[in-house]
Design a protein around this motif. Sequence first.
Motif, short mmCIF file in Angstrom:
data_model
loop_
_atom_site.label_atom_id
_atom_site.label_comp_id
_atom_site.label_asym_id
_atom_site.label_seq_id
_atom_site.Cartn_x
_atom_site.Cartn_y
_atom_site.Cartn_z
N LEU A 1 0.83 -1.19 0.00
CA LEU A 1 0.00 0.00 0.00
C LEU A 1 0.86 1.23 0.00
O LEU A 1 1.97 1.23 0.54
N ARG A 2 0.36 2.30 -0.59
CA ARG A 2 1.07 3.57 -0.53
C ARG A 2 1.04 4.08 0.89
O ARG A 2 0.07 3.89 1.62
N HIS A 3 2.10 4.73 1.29
CA HIS A 3 2.18 5.22 2.67
C HIS A 3 1.28 6.42 2.85
O HIS A 3 1.24 7.33 2.04
N ARG A 4 0.55 6.42 3.95
CA ARG A 4 -0.28 7.55 4.29
C ARG A 4 0.31 8.26 5.49
O ARG A 4 0.88 7.64 6.37
N MET B 1 -12.01 8.41 7.36
CA MET B 1 -11.79 8.55 8.80
C MET B 1 -11.46 7.20 9.44
O MET B 1 -10.53 7.09 10.24
N LEU B 2 -12.22 6.17 9.08
CA LEU B 2 -12.02 4.85 9.69
C LEU B 2 -10.69 4.24 9.29
O LEU B 2 -10.02 3.60 10.11
N THR B 3 -10.29 4.40 8.03
CA THR B 3 -9.01 3.82 7.61
C THR B 3 -7.85 4.49 8.35
O THR B 3 -6.87 3.83 8.69
N GLU B 4 -7.98 5.78 8.62
CA GLU B 4 -6.93 6.47 9.37
C GLU B 4 -6.98 6.11 10.85
O GLU B 4 -5.95 5.87 11.48
N MET B 5 -8.17 6.08 11.42
CA MET B 5 -8.33 5.76 12.84
C MET B 5 -7.79 4.37 13.17
O MET B 5 -7.17 4.16 14.21
N LEU B 6 -8.01 3.41 12.25
CA LEU B 6 -7.58 2.03 12.47
C LEU B 6 -6.17 1.77 11.96
O LEU B 6 -5.70 0.63 12.01
N GLU B 7 -5.52 2.81 11.46
CA GLU B 7 -4.13 2.72 10.99
C GLU B 7 -3.95 1.63 9.92
O GLU B 7 -2.98 0.89 9.94
N LEU B 8 -4.86 1.58 8.98
CA LEU B 8 -4.78 0.56 7.94
C LEU B 8 -3.66 0.81 6.95
O LEU B 8 -3.40 -0.02 6.08
N ARG C 1 -6.69 -4.13 4.01
CA ARG C 1 -5.70 -3.12 3.60
C ARG C 1 -5.65 -3.00 2.08
O ARG C 1 -5.52 -1.90 1.53
N GLU C 2 -5.75 -4.13 1.40
CA GLU C 2 -5.75 -4.11 -0.06
C GLU C 2 -6.96 -3.37 -0.60
O GLU C 2 -6.87 -2.64 -1.60
N ARG C 3 -8.09 -3.53 0.06
CA ARG C 3 -9.31 -2.81 -0.37
C ARG C 3 -9.11 -1.30 -0.28
O ARG C 3 -9.63 -0.55 -1.11
N THR C 4 -8.37 -0.83 0.72
CA THR C 4 -8.16 0.61 0.88
C THR C 4 -7.29 1.20 -0.21
O THR C 4 -7.24 2.42 -0.38
N ASN C 5 -6.60 0.35 -0.96
CA ASN C 5 -5.66 0.83 -1.98
C ASN C 5 -6.26 0.81 -3.39
O ASN C 5 -5.55 1.06 -4.36
N VAL C 6 -7.54 0.50 -3.50
CA VAL C 6 -8.19 0.43 -4.82
C VAL C 6 -8.89 1.76 -5.10
O VAL C 6 -9.87 2.10 -4.43
N PRO C 7 -8.43 2.54 -6.08
CA PRO C 7 -9.10 3.79 -6.41
C PRO C 7 -10.39 3.53 -7.19
O PRO C 7 -10.52 2.48 -7.84
N TYR C 8 -11.30 4.46 -7.12
CA TYR C 8 -12.48 4.36 -7.98
C TYR C 8 -12.05 4.71 -9.40
O TYR C 8 -11.43 5.74 -9.64
N GLN D 1 -6.69 -13.70 11.33
CA GLN D 1 -6.62 -12.25 11.53
C GLN D 1 -5.71 -11.60 10.50
O GLN D 1 -6.06 -10.58 9.90
N GLU D 2 -4.56 -12.18 10.27
CA GLU D 2 -3.61 -11.60 9.33
C GLU D 2 -4.15 -11.60 7.91
O GLU D 2 -4.04 -10.60 7.19
N ALA D 3 -4.78 -12.69 7.50
CA ALA D 3 -5.33 -12.78 6.14
C ALA D 3 -6.44 -11.74 5.94
O ALA D 3 -6.47 -11.05 4.90
#
Length: 288
Positions: free
Chosen positions: A3-6, A198-205, A95-102, A87-89
Amino acid sequence: MRLRHRKCIPSCSSNPRVDEDDYPWTHNKSNILAWLHKSLTRKSEFAQCIATVMVGPRTWIGGIFNRTGPKRSGSNKYIDFIFTPVQEARYQRLRERTNVPYDESRVEHQKALVELWNLAYPNVTLKGLVSDQWKEMGWQGVNPSTDFRGGGFLSLENLLFFAKTFPVAFRRLLLKQPGERAIWEYPFAVAGINISFMLTEMLELYLVKPRCQHCINFVKILGEDEDAFDLLYCIAFLMMDAQWLAMRASYMEFNEVLQVSCAQLERELALEDIFRIRDLPSYNLLHS
C-alpha cells in the motif's frame, strides 16, 4: 500488495477541540448507551445559517479530516501484537481494499455506482453516470467519480453494504427522516466518503501491523467477523448523524462532528470486554 504510505494522524481522542465535559463519554457501557439514546431522540433547532458557510468545491474530500503529526495520547501506547493466521489474512485483504481507487472506466465500478442509485431511489430511473440527479444523493457535482478521491472504491463498497444490510437506516439518513431535522444538512454521499477515510486512518490501515489498543482490538474483531469494517462504517455513519443533531451542527462544524464521533469509536474499541462487533455499545444504533 504494497500500500502507498499515508501520513499518520494522531488519535482522535487527542484532538483539543473535543471537550469531555460537553461530551461525557466514559468506559461505562450504560453511560454510553444513555448518551446514544439521547442523541438519537434529540431534535435539532438551528440558529440562522450563514449563506457563505459552504466554501469552494471539493472542500469536503480529504481536507475535512485534516490533522497532522504522529503524536498520540498517553493512553494509546504502542503494543506488540501477534496475528493469528485468520486475523492476518483478513487484515491484509482489508488493507488491499483501501488501496483500490475508484476508476470510472471500469465496468464493475460503473455497475456498482448504478446499483447504489437503484438502492437509494428504486422508483427513479437514473439518466446517466453523469447527471444532475447525483446531487440529490449528496454528491458535489454531476459526476460522482470526482468525489471518490478521498475514499476510493472502498467508500462505494461501504455505502453499498449500508444500503443492502440496513436499508431502513440507510434511507432514513439519506432522506433525512423522520421528524425535525437540521435547517442546514450535510451532503449524504460525500459524508459517507469522509467516514470511510476517517475509519481507515483511525484504524491505521496504512500500517502493516496495528500498534494501538483500539486498532488491535479491531483486528481481533475482524478475526471473528470479516464484515467488521463495513459494520463499523454503518455504526460510524449513524453515530455521526446523531452527533450532528445533538451538536446542532452546521457545515463549518462537520470536521468537529467527525472528530467527536471518531473519538467515541476509539474509546469503545479500547474497552476490555470488546470481542465482537456487537459488543460495542454503539452497535445498538444499527437497530434503533
